[in-house]
Design a protein around this motif. Sequence first.
Motif, PDB file in Angstrom:
ATOM      1  N   ASP A  95      55.144  41.467  41.508  1.00  0.00           N
ATOM      2  CA  ASP A  95      55.660  40.725  42.338  1.00  0.00           C
ATOM      3  C   ASP A  95      54.892  39.364  42.131  1.00  0.00           C
ATOM      4  OD1 ASP A  95      57.923  42.494  43.273  1.00  0.00           O
ATOM      5  OD2 ASP A  95      56.034  43.515  44.370  1.00  0.00           O
ATOM      6  N   LEU A  96      55.511  38.146  42.920  1.00  0.00           N
ATOM      7  CA  LEU A  96      54.876  37.106  42.951  1.00  0.00           C
ATOM      8  C   LEU A  96      54.284  37.178  44.188  1.00  0.00           C
ATOM      9  CD1 LEU A  96      54.184  34.270  42.021  1.00  0.00           C
ATOM     10  CD2 LEU A  96      56.351  33.521  42.821  1.00  0.00           C
ATOM     11  N   VAL A  97      52.833  37.160  44.340  1.00  0.00           N
ATOM     12  CA  VAL A  97      52.213  37.363  45.664  1.00  0.00           C
ATOM     13  C   VAL A  97      52.053  35.983  46.299  1.00  0.00           C
ATOM     14  CG1 VAL A  97      50.182  38.330  46.897  1.00  0.00           C
ATOM     15  CG2 VAL A  97      51.179  39.674  45.167  1.00  0.00           C
ATOM     16  N   ALA A  98      52.420  35.662  47.380  1.00  0.00           N
ATOM     17  CA  ALA A  98      52.148  34.125  48.108  1.00  0.00           C
ATOM     18  C   ALA A  98      51.814  34.285  49.552  1.00  0.00           C
ATOM     19  CB  ALA A  98      53.385  33.519  47.854  1.00  0.00           C
ATOM     20  N   GLU A  99      51.075  35.398  49.864  1.00  0.00           N
ATOM     21  CA  GLU A  99      50.596  35.418  51.110  1.00  0.00           C
ATOM     22  C   GLU A  99      49.098  35.804  51.230  1.00  0.00           C
ATOM     23  OE1 GLU A  99      52.629  39.413  51.613  1.00  0.00           O
ATOM     24  OE2 GLU A  99      54.654  38.463  51.773  1.00  0.00           O
ATOM     25  N   GLY A 100      48.604  35.399  52.309  1.00  0.00           N
ATOM     26  CA  GLY A 100      47.087  35.569  52.776  1.00  0.00           C
ATOM     27  C   GLY A 100      46.514  34.588  51.860  1.00  0.00           C
ATOM     28  N   PRO A 101      45.323  35.193  50.967  1.00  0.00           N
ATOM     29  CA  PRO A 101      44.682  34.182  50.395  1.00  0.00           C
ATOM     30  C   PRO A 101      45.618  33.388  49.192  1.00  0.00           C
ATOM     31  CG  PRO A 101      43.393  36.157  50.525  1.00  0.00           C
ATOM     32  CD  PRO A 101      44.794  36.414  50.913  1.00  0.00           C
ATOM     33  N   TYR A 102      46.405  34.149  48.670  1.00  0.00           N
ATOM     34  CA  TYR A 102      47.238  33.746  47.690  1.00  0.00           C
ATOM     35  C   TYR A 102      48.187  32.410  48.477  1.00  0.00           C
ATOM     36  CZ  TYR A 102      45.605  37.303  44.668  1.00  0.00           C
ATOM     37  OH  TYR A 102      44.715  37.931  44.103  1.00  0.00           O
ATOM     38  N   ALA A 103      48.051  32.256  49.886  1.00  0.00           N
ATOM     39  CA  ALA A 103      49.042  31.063  50.490  1.00  0.00           C
ATOM     40  C   ALA A 103      48.195  30.073  50.225  1.00  0.00           C
ATOM     41  CB  ALA A 103      49.541  31.619  51.790  1.00  0.00           C
ATOM     42  N   VAL A 104      47.045  30.113  50.159  1.00  0.00           N
ATOM     43  CA  VAL A 104      46.110  28.989  50.192  1.00  0.00           C
ATOM     44  C   VAL A 104      45.467  28.502  48.794  1.00  0.00           C
ATOM     45  CG1 VAL A 104      45.598  29.458  52.813  1.00  0.00           C
ATOM     46  CG2 VAL A 104      43.999  30.362  50.851  1.00  0.00           C
ATOM     47  N   CYS A 105      45.682  29.210  47.862  1.00  0.00           N
ATOM     48  CA  CYS A 105      45.147  29.351  46.755  1.00  0.00           C
ATOM     49  C   CYS A 105      45.747  30.151  45.689  1.00  0.00           C
ATOM     50  CB  CYS A 105      43.539  29.385  46.694  1.00  0.00           C
ATOM     51  SG  CYS A 105      42.683  29.495  45.019  1.00  0.00           S
ATOM     52  N   ARG A 106      46.172  29.651  44.486  1.00  0.00           N
ATOM     53  CA  ARG A 106      47.003  30.236  43.379  1.00  0.00           C
ATOM     54  C   ARG A 106      46.018  31.265  42.756  1.00  0.00           C
ATOM     55  NH1 ARG A 106      48.831  25.230  41.461  1.00  0.00           N
ATOM     56  NH2 ARG A 106      48.527  26.008  39.317  1.00  0.00           N
ATOM     57  N   ASN A 107      44.528  31.011  42.756  1.00  0.00           N
ATOM     58  CA  ASN A 107      43.698  31.809  42.111  1.00  0.00           C
ATOM     59  C   ASN A 107      42.441  32.188  42.900  1.00  0.00           C
ATOM     60  OD1 ASN A 107      44.992  31.858  38.975  1.00  0.00           O
ATOM     61  ND2 ASN A 107      44.857  29.608  39.852  1.00  0.00           N
ATOM     62  N   PRO A 108      42.695  32.957  44.200  1.00  0.00           N
ATOM     63  CA  PRO A 108      41.556  33.445  44.920  1.00  0.00           C
ATOM     64  C   PRO A 108      40.301  34.198  44.416  1.00  0.00           C
ATOM     65  CG  PRO A 108      43.451  34.490  45.605  1.00  0.00           C
ATOM     66  CD  PRO A 108      44.059  33.505  44.684  1.00  0.00           C
ATOM     67  N   LEU A 109      41.001  35.016  43.369  1.00  0.00           N
ATOM     68  CA  LEU A 109      39.949  35.900  42.776  1.00  0.00           C
ATOM     69  C   LEU A 109      38.941  35.174  41.972  1.00  0.00           C
ATOM     70  CD1 LEU A 109      42.144  39.026  41.982  1.00  0.00           C
ATOM     71  CD2 LEU A 109      40.145  39.120  43.538  1.00  0.00           C
ATOM     72  N   TYR A 110      39.471  34.232  41.285  1.00  0.00           N
ATOM     73  CA  TYR A 110      38.510  33.313  40.414  1.00  0.00           C
ATOM     74  C   TYR A 110      37.785  32.500  41.228  1.00  0.00           C
ATOM     75  CZ  TYR A 110      41.301  35.152  36.153  1.00  0.00           C
ATOM     76  OH  TYR A 110      41.936  36.068  35.503  1.00  0.00           O
ATOM     77  N   PHE A 111      38.321  31.812  42.260  1.00  0.00           N
ATOM     78  CA  PHE A 111      37.752  30.935  43.301  1.00  0.00           C
ATOM     79  C   PHE A 111      36.413  31.613  43.868  1.00  0.00           C
ATOM     80  CE2 PHE A 111      36.926  29.839  47.675  1.00  0.00           C
ATOM     81  CZ  PHE A 111      36.311  28.433  47.702  1.00  0.00           C
ATOM     82  N   PHE A 112      36.824  33.040  44.238  1.00  0.00           N
ATOM     83  CA  PHE A 112      35.734  33.654  44.827  1.00  0.00           C
ATOM     84  C   PHE A 112      34.572  33.953  43.706  1.00  0.00           C
ATOM     85  CE2 PHE A 112      38.712  34.522  48.420  1.00  0.00           C
ATOM     86  CZ  PHE A 112      37.883  33.864  49.541  1.00  0.00           C
ATOM     87  N   SER A 113      34.996  34.316  42.622  1.00  0.00           N
ATOM     88  CA  SER A 113      34.126  34.446  41.313  1.00  0.00           C
ATOM     89  C   SER A 113      33.118  33.370  41.230  1.00  0.00           C
ATOM     90  CB  SER A 113      34.933  34.949  40.320  1.00  0.00           C
ATOM     91  OG  SER A 113      35.657  36.083  40.355  1.00  0.00           O
ATOM     92  N   ILE A 114      33.774  32.224  41.299  1.00  0.00           N
ATOM     93  CA  ILE A 114      32.921  30.887  41.199  1.00  0.00           C
ATOM     94  C   ILE A 114      31.813  30.633  42.295  1.00  0.00           C
ATOM     95  CG2 ILE A 114      33.169  28.560  41.082  1.00  0.00           C
ATOM     96  CD1 ILE A 114      35.885  28.471  39.477  1.00  0.00           C
ATOM     97  N   VAL A 115      32.450  31.077  43.560  1.00  0.00           N
ATOM     98  CA  VAL A 115      31.594  31.168  44.636  1.00  0.00           C
ATOM     99  C   VAL A 115      30.219  31.924  44.441  1.00  0.00           C
ATOM    100  CG1 VAL A 115      31.371  31.504  47.158  1.00  0.00           C
ATOM    101  CG2 VAL A 115      33.322  30.207  46.313  1.00  0.00           C
ATOM    102  N   ALA A 116      30.510  33.164  43.790  1.00  0.00           N
ATOM    103  CA  ALA A 116      29.762  34.082  43.664  1.00  0.00           C
ATOM    104  C   ALA A 116      28.568  33.702  42.536  1.00  0.00           C
ATOM    105  CB  ALA A 116      30.317  35.352  43.143  1.00  0.00           C
ATOM    106  N   VAL A 117      29.211  32.992  41.617  1.00  0.00           N
ATOM    107  CA  VAL A 117      28.272  32.310  40.577  1.00  0.00           C
ATOM    108  C   VAL A 117      27.434  31.404  40.995  1.00  0.00           C
ATOM    109  CG1 VAL A 117      28.164  31.213  38.382  1.00  0.00           C
ATOM    110  CG2 VAL A 117      29.798  33.138  38.493  1.00  0.00           C
ATOM    111  N   LEU A 118      27.824  30.398  42.188  1.00  0.00           N
ATOM    112  CA  LEU A 118      27.071  29.455  42.660  1.00  0.00           C
ATOM    113  C   LEU A 118      25.934  30.021  43.324  1.00  0.00           C
ATOM    114  CD1 LEU A 118      26.520  26.582  43.619  1.00  0.00           C
ATOM    115  CD2 LEU A 118      28.447  26.785  45.249  1.00  0.00           C
ATOM    116  N   GLY A 119      26.425  31.099  44.235  1.00  0.00           N
ATOM    117  CA  GLY A 119      25.160  31.923  44.999  1.00  0.00           C
ATOM    118  C   GLY A 119      24.315  32.505  44.151  1.00  0.00           C
TER     119      GLY A 119
END
Length: 226
Positions: free
Chosen positions: A95-119
């Motif tokens: 399904d095309l998920v467009a709720e929760g984190p996916y409502a504010v960012c198309r790739n939240p898993l990758y976004f948080f991975s980048i945040v982790a790498v920054l940390g």
Amino acid sequence: MSSTASTPPGASAAHSKTNLDSIWERLAHAQVLRRRALGVLGALAVLTLPWIGSAWPESGWVNQGLEWLGLALIVLALLGRCACMLYLGGRKGADLVAEGPYAVCRNPLYFFSIVAVLGIGLQTGSLTVGLALALAAWAVFRWIVSEEERMLRACFGAPFDDYCAHVPRFLPRLSAWNSPRHVTVDLQGVWNTVRDALPYFLSIPVFEAIEAAQNAGWFHVRLWLY
């Protein structure tokens, strides 16, 4: 007399399925390359960082503050990735998920991975190192996202184009948040996410060990970065 060949029933659907299967195969290959690229990035970091030191005094508040900020970002990344899995609920690819984190960012898993790498990079006590590693991770994810979007566009068509028009690719737009009252949770998926993210915290003892080795004279710092 000319004759027109008729299209066998179901041929169009079969052709479409073949195209989607081909896209999935390319995406699977791209994911393998992504993991290899991140592995190479991690190996280069481990080999390079012993010769790089923080220009901030090790016991100073800036150095210590960057390390604590890095830890907070790693925790945020772990929680964020778990939240993504709560909303995916085992639906990824179906399904095309467009709720929760996916409502504010198309790739939240990758976004948080980048945040982790920054940390992780901030555990060196250097903002420059953290930003450089995060930028390298972003470049890898940006490439794989283009492959994923090609697959999603083929699967969902116009609805996905509309989704792309309203939701940013990486940088979250928090004002767009929306969520149903209830979500279906895939507990195994959440656990797998936690398990995969736990190695993030290994950066803390690893970089502490590097600092100790530098202080002991086992490694001689060649480059000081703020």
